[in-house]
Design an enzyme around this catalytic site. Structure first.
Site, mmCIF file in Angstrom:
data_model
loop_
_atom_site.group_PDB
_atom_site.id
_atom_site.type_symbol
_atom_site.label_atom_id
_atom_site.label_comp_id
_atom_site.label_asym_id
_atom_site.label_seq_id
_atom_site.Cartn_x
_atom_site.Cartn_y
_atom_site.Cartn_z
ATOM 1 N N LYS A 183 -3.957 7.306 -3.760
ATOM 2 C CA LYS A 183 -3.311 6.770 -4.961
ATOM 3 C C LYS A 183 -3.449 7.839 -6.015
ATOM 4 C CE LYS A 183 -2.579 2.916 -2.853
ATOM 5 N NZ LYS A 183 -1.347 2.201 -2.622
ATOM 6 N N LYS A 207 0.404 6.485 -5.493
ATOM 7 C CA LYS A 207 1.191 6.409 -4.256
ATOM 8 C C LYS A 207 1.964 7.699 -4.040
ATOM 9 C CE LYS A 207 2.241 1.459 -4.118
ATOM 10 N NZ LYS A 207 2.344 1.027 -2.724
ATOM 11 N N LYS A 264 -4.405 7.977 5.226
ATOM 12 C CA LYS A 264 -3.087 7.412 5.547
ATOM 13 C C LYS A 264 -2.103 7.793 4.456
ATOM 14 C CE LYS A 264 -1.072 2.770 5.290
ATOM 15 N NZ LYS A 264 -0.392 3.091 4.028
ATOM 16 N N HIS A 286 3.035 0.065 9.440
ATOM 17 C CA HIS A 286 2.986 -0.518 8.099
ATOM 18 C C HIS A 286 4.157 -1.491 8.027
ATOM 19 C CE1 HIS A 286 3.235 -0.534 3.631
ATOM 20 N NE2 HIS A 286 1.929 -0.334 3.708
ATOM 21 N N SER A 327 -5.751 -4.563 4.574
ATOM 22 C CA SER A 327 -5.429 -3.657 3.476
ATOM 23 C C SER A 327 -4.958 -4.434 2.266
ATOM 24 C CB SER A 327 -4.315 -2.721 3.948
ATOM 25 O OG SER A 327 -3.833 -1.929 2.904
ATOM 26 N N GLY A 328 -4.964 -3.765 1.141
ATOM 27 C CA GLY A 328 -4.410 -4.364 -0.072
ATOM 28 C C GLY A 328 -5.492 -4.871 -1.002
ATOM 29 N N GLY A 329 -5.883 -4.036 -1.966
ATOM 30 C CA GLY A 329 -6.859 -4.461 -2.965
ATOM 31 C C GLY A 329 -8.290 -4.516 -2.442
ATOM 32 N N GLN A 378 -8.523 -0.507 5.251
ATOM 33 C CA GLN A 378 -7.885 0.494 4.407
ATOM 34 C C GLN A 378 -8.238 0.192 2.955
ATOM 35 O OE1 GLN A 378 -6.105 2.587 1.889
ATOM 36 N NE2 GLN A 378 -5.162 0.569 1.882
#
Ligand code: CAP
Ligand code: MG
Length: 464
Positions: free
Chosen positions: A169, A171, A198, A289, A383-385, A405
């Site tokens: 990040k 992104k 990734k 993804h 993944s995610g947060g 992730q």
């Protein structure tokens, strides 16, 4: 009879369109229209809706058609799909399709049937397809993952424990060279046990971050770090493109530079691309993804788990996860019970969809189960947060065959990137030493892990 031999089965729920109910009332109109009459009428309409779904998605259409010589009607009658197990309260039902209706290894063809036109039906105002169950012949017609959980473990010489990786990040922002420097830091900081880097989904081949340069540079760091740390590393290198030829060219390039994985956005590239890449790729594991899936799978209405009303049209992530396992991805974003945008129970069931051999129906989530025969299990990517304070809970919920992730949850560490790596290393290490996270944090308040927990706490970071 013999559902796993003879039928593809789907599980759905519909809402009757109020206009259709009104119209039916008008047609049946009589003076003393009681509550009981209304219920009967609604039940009749529901039955009709279920039958229409079965017809439109198999052999039928909206009207009676020519049925004379050479019309195909006798065979169509024999092969037509059947709605069954109608639940008049929840408006749920299943549809059984004789397997001969489908070309066995043709997913776009299958989908054009079972979920092709039915969401356009005017008599329903909402519909969700919860699940699909494939018969043995169809499972046998697909390769499934080339590597799967065990193959990737062998490739990485990691017989147990979860994998950890980070998506850079911002992104988009780093150049190819900057991404390679980040890879070096991730791969070699702390004890040198951090596994992977990734690409983000919207990082493809850009003016300031060239796919080919990036792949070459990051994979060089991978090789250097493997020598330096003695641990295998991986790069989930995003080759997503409109052209399958270009994706194959990029896959060859990754392979030539000693890559282990390609990353593909499997919803935006589509079913044909996924299957073609599985069949033709030069020997890379596929990390899938699922950008854009929320526009198909997300449903916020009360009826999402069966009971209550549905407000829109959707197909569940369970259906997609089954399709991608069948076609052969090795790792798939399946959500996490603690992630920033997930349904808690569904994410837990998806892990089973991806990994169980004889998948049972779920108690909470409307589902059909699945026998997977020889199809290998897939890594579930959570993944995610996610951040270090979530790792214990995610592992408790999803088991060890997961790829965790943490993007922001590593790069946002208050003491910097190296401390972020160490915090995640610590979280993984203590989990597998059976040390409770809260105890470790209390006893070691100066560690990177404790600092991460100070910063983000233990729970999910929900984005409103
Ligand atoms: C995570 C991520 C993933 C999403 C989607 C992002 O970054 O890279 O694309 O989590 O995965 O861009 O948000 P963070 P999923 O770790 O910084 O949240 O489909 O599994 O939700
Ligand atoms: Mg992303």
């Amino acid at each position: 009879k013999n559902p796993d031999e003879n039928y593809v089965i789907t599980l759905l729920k519909v809402e009757l369109d109020p206009k259709a109910v009104k119209e039916a009332k008008y047609q049946h109109s009589k003076k003393n229209y009681t509550k009981k009459d209304k219920k009967k009428l609604k039940n009749e309409l529901f039955k009709e809706a279920a039958a229409t779904v079965a017809a439109e998605s198999s052999t039928g259409t909206w009207t009676k058609v020519y049925d004379g010589v050479d019309s195909g009607i006798p065979l169509a009658m024999k092969k037509r799909a059947m709605a069954f197990d109608l639940d008049y309260e929840k408006k749920m039902f299943k549809v059984a399709y004789p397997v001969e209706l489908f070309e066995l290894n043709n997913i776009p063809g299958l989908l054009a049937g079972v979920v092709g036109n039915i969401a356009g039906m005017k008599m329903v105002s909402a519909m969700r397809v919860y699940d699909i169950r494939f018969p043995r012949k169809m499972i046998k017609a697909f390769p499934g993952p080339k590597y799967g959980v065990e193959g990737v473990r062998k490739m990485l010489k990691k017989p147990k424990q979860c994998l950890v990786a980070t998506v850079p990040k911002p992104k988009i922002g780093r150049t190819d060279k900057e991404q390679a420097s980040l890879a070096e830091v991730l791969f070699t900081s702390g004890k040198g046990t951090y596994d992977g880097i990734k690409d983000d989904e919207n990082l493809t081949h850009l003016e300031f971050n060239d796919f080919y340069k990036r792949a070459k540079l990051v994979l060089k760091e991978q090789d250097k770090a493997e020598k330096k740390t003695g641990n295998k590393k991986f790069y989930l290198c995003n080759l997503t493109h409109s052209s399958i030829d270009e994706m194959l060219k990029r896959a060859d390039f990754i392979k030539k530079h000693n890559g282990k994985f390609m990353m593909m956005d499997v919803v935006t590239t589509g079913m044909t691309a996924v299957y073609t890449m599985r069949k033709k790729n030069p020997g890379l594991a596929i990390h899938a993804h699922r950008a854009m899936h929320g526009f198909m799978t997300r449903d916020n209405s009360p009826g999402i788990h069966g009971k209550g009303k549905l407000y829109g049209f959707s197909v569940s992530m369970i259906v997609l996860a089954k399709l991608f396992r069948l076609m052969g991805v090795d790792s798939l974003h399946g959500g996490s019970p603690l992630a920033k945008m997930e349904d808690y129970d569904e994410a837990k069931y998806i892990q089973k969809v991806l990994q169980h051999k004889n998948l049972e129906k779920d108690k909470k989530i409307p589902s059909l189960g699945q026998k997977w025969y020889d199809i290998k299990p897939v890594w579930h990517t959570a993944s995610g947060g996610l951040h270090p304070g979530d790792i214990e809970a995610v592992l408790d919920e999803l088991g060890n065959d997961i790829l965790i992730q943490c993007g922001g949850g590593l790069l946002g560490h208050p003491q910097g990137v190296e401390a972020g790596v160490m915090a995640i290393e610590e979280a993984r290490e203590i989990y597998f030493q059976n040390v409770p996270l809260r105890k470790f944090v209390k006893d070691n308040p100066e560690t990177p892990l404790a600092k991460a927990v100070d910063h983000w706490g233990y729970g999910p970071k929900i984005i409103y």
